[in-house]
Design an enzyme around this catalytic site. Structure first.
Site: not given
Length: 482
Positions: A80, A132-133, A223, A266, A389, A455
Site C-alpha cells: 500500500y 478540452f471539455t 496537458d 492515452k 466533438r 454529451f
C-alpha cells in the site's frame, strides 16, 4: 524510424509489430443498429460495446498493450505504501521529463481536478491554446474563466499548416495585459488539441509561450495526454527536431514547462495518470489532495499492475516506431477520404480522423447538432462508433442560450496498434457511401439534457424519420450485406 519504400504504386502504412492476441468482433445488421441507436438516445457514449463493430469513440484506455507491458504487470509490488512499483514509475518520469516531483492520479481529469482546486480562484483566468471539455468544466466550477488563444489559422478546417495547435503570442500578451499577471492562474498548452482535430503544437511556439510566462511570473502547464502523437509531428514536421531523438525532443518540451499532467489512458497505453511538477512549493500545495480524492501518494487510484504497465509504456513512447503508427494510419484515412471528396480536417493530426460535419451535412443547422447526427448516422450505416466533438460537447450559457462550437466534428479515433488496415478501409468505404447519401441525414433534438457534460449521457431523438429512410437506402444499395 524505419523507412520503408514500396515498389508498387500504392503507399500504405506498415505496422512495425505483429498481432499475437485477438478479440472477436461482431457486426449487427443495420435494422438492429437502428434499434440500438434509438435505445441509446442517439448518444454514441451510451451504445453497448457488444453492439459496436469498430469502436472509434476514443483512444483513451483502449490502446493495445505490448507484450512487455503485459509481462511487467506480473511483477507488481502490492504494498500500500512504499511500493517498489511506484518507485519504478517515479524514476522513469524523472528520467523522461526531468521534473523532481510527481503525484499519481486515476486519470487525466483527476489531475485537472487537483490543478483547478489548488491554482484556480474565483475571478482568475486560464489562457490556453484550446479548451478540452473536462478541463473547462473544472476551471469554471472553481470560478475561473477560460480564454482560448489558438491562432486563427488553427480553426481553418482545410490547411497545410503543420502546427495548427500553436498559441497566438499576441493574443496571450493581450490577455495578460487585460487581466493582469496576478489574475492568471496558469497558462495551459494542450499538446495535440483534441477538439480541433488533434492538431499539434511546435516547440518553437511552446518556447515563445514559455518566455512570456516566465517574463510575467506565470506557470506554464502542459496537458501531455496526446504527447506521443505530438512528438511524431515535432520529429517529422519541425526542422529543428529532425536530427533529435524522441527522448531529446521530449526533454526540450519538458524543460519549457512548470507542470506536465497526463492521462495514461492515452500516454503510456495503460490506465491512470499523473502530475509532474518542477517546484516544491507547488507540489506541497497539491500533495494533500491525492490521499483525499485519489488514494495514497504511491498509487493515486491506480492498481500497481497498471503502474507497471505505464512505466513500460512510457519508455515505449520514446520509440519512434511505436509512436508513428497512429499518425500514419490517421494520415492514410484522412488522405483517402479527402481524395474521395469526403470533408475532413487537414492536415492529418493525431488521435484520429476528424470528419467535418459542417460541410458533410451542411443542411443541418447547428441548433440540431450536425456532428451528433452524423455520428448517429455513421453507427447506423456501418456499426462504427465515433464521438461528437461540436456543439453537443459544449455547455449552455446560464440563461439557457446555446453555445455554438467553432467546429462540428465527428472524431474517429484510431487507438494505438488496435485496428488493421482492412478495417480502416471499411470505415472509409462506409463514410464514402454515407457522404453520397448525406441529404438523407437529419438533425437531432434533446429529450433529456443534463446541465453538466451533457454529451456523456444526454438523450436525443431525430427531428424526422430520416433514420428509417437511411436504413431503406442502405438495403436498396447493399442488399443483404451487413
Amino acid at each position: 524510424m524505419s523507412k520503408i519504400k514500396y515498389f508498387g504504386d500504392e503507399t500504405i502504412p506498415l505496422e512495425m509489430h505483429k498481432v499475437r492476441i485477438v478479440q472477436k468482433l461482431g457486426l449487427p445488421p443495420i435494422e438492429r443498429r437502428l434499434e440500438v441507436m434509438t435505445k441509446a438516445g442517439n448518444n454514441t457514449f451510451l451504445l453497448p460495446n457488444e453492439e459496436v463493430f469498430l469502436d472509434m469513440l476514443t483512444d483513451s484506455g483502449v490502446n493495445a498493450m505490448s507484450d512487455q507491458q503485459l509481462a511487467a504487470m506480473m511483477v507488481a509490488d502490492d504494498a500500500y505504501a512504499g511500493s517498489a512499483t511506484y518507485t519504478r514509475l517515479e524514476t522513469k518520469l524523472r528520467d523522461i521529463f526531468g521534473m523532481e516531483y510527481f503525484l499519481p492520479a486515476h486519470q487525466g481529469r483527476a489531475c485537472e481536478h487537483i490543478l483547478a482546486k489548488v491554482l484556480v480562484t474565483p475571478g482568475s483566468v486560464v489562457p490556453m491554446n484550446y479548451h478540452f471539455t473536462t478541463t473547462k468544466a473544472h476551471i469554471t466550477l472553481q470560478g475561473g474563466v477560460v480564454e482560448e488563444l489558438v491562432s486563427d489559422a488553427g480553426l481553418e478546417v482545410t490547411s497545410r499548416l503543420p502546427f495548427k495547435g500553436d498559441m497566438d503570442i499576441g493574443k496571450l500578451n493581450a490577455v495578460i495585459a487585460k487581466w493582469g499577471a496576478d489574475k492568471v492562474a496558469f497558462v495551459r498548452v494542450e499538446s495535440g488539441t483534441n477538439l480541433i482535430g488533434g492538431q499539434p503544437v511546435s516547440i518553437e511556439n511552446l518556447a515563445a509561450v514559455s518566455a512570456v510566462c516566465r517574463a510575467n511570473g506565470i506557470m506554464l502547464v502542459m496537458d501531455a495526454s496526446l504527447l506521443a502523437d505530438n512528438l511524431h509531428f515535432n520529429k517529422t514536421r519541425e526542422p529543428s527536431c529532425k536530427d533529435l531523438s524522441i527522448r531529446e525532443i521530449t526533454r526540450k518540451i519538458a524543460d519549457l514547462c512548470d507542470i506536465i499532467y497526463f492521462s495514461a489512458r492515452k500516454l503510456g497505453c495503460a490506465r491512470g495518470g499523473g502530475i509532474c511538477i518542477r517546484h516544491q512549493d507547488v507540489y506541497l500545495k497539491m500533495r494533500g489532495l491525492v490521499p483525499l480524492y485519489e488514494g495514497f501518494l504511491t498509487y493515486g487510484g491506480m492498481s500497481v499492475r497498471e503502474i507497471e504497465a505505464l512505466t513500460v509504456g512510457l519508455e515505449e513512447t520514446m520509440d519512434e516506431d511505436m509512436i508513428n503508427q497512429g499518425p500514419q494510419f490517421i494520415a492514410y484515412m484522412v488522405d483517402e477520404l479527402d481524395r474521395r471528396g469526403v470533408p475532413v480536417i487537414t492536415p492529418p493530426g493525431g488521435l484520429g480522423c476528424h470528419v467535418d460535419a459542417k460541410r458533410f451535412v451542411d443542411h443541418i443547422p447547428q441548433s440540431q447538432y450536425p456532428a451528433g447526427a452524423l455520428a448517429s448516422a455513421l453507427y447506423i450505416a456501418a456499426g462504427i462508433r465515433g464521438m461528437e466533438r461540436g456543439t453537443l460537447s459544449e455547455q449552455r450559457e446560464p440563461d439557457g442560450r446555446e453555445v455554438f462550437s467553432n467546429m462540428e466534428l465527428v472524431r474517429l479515433a484510431l487507438p494505438r496498434r488496435v485496428f488493421t488496415l482492412s478495417q480502416v478501409k471499411y470505415a472509409i468505404d462506409r463514410l464514402s457511401w454515407l457522404h453520397a447519401n448525406r441529404r438523407l441525414v437529419g438533425g437531432l433534438t434533446f429529450v433529456e439534457e443534463p446541465e453538466v457534460l451533457r454529451f456523456f449521457y444526454g438523450l436525443l431523438k431525430p427531428v424526422s424519420d430520416w433514420q428509417e429512410r437511411l436504413v431503406a437506402k442502405f438495403r436498396a444499395d447493399f442488399g443483404d450485406s451487413l
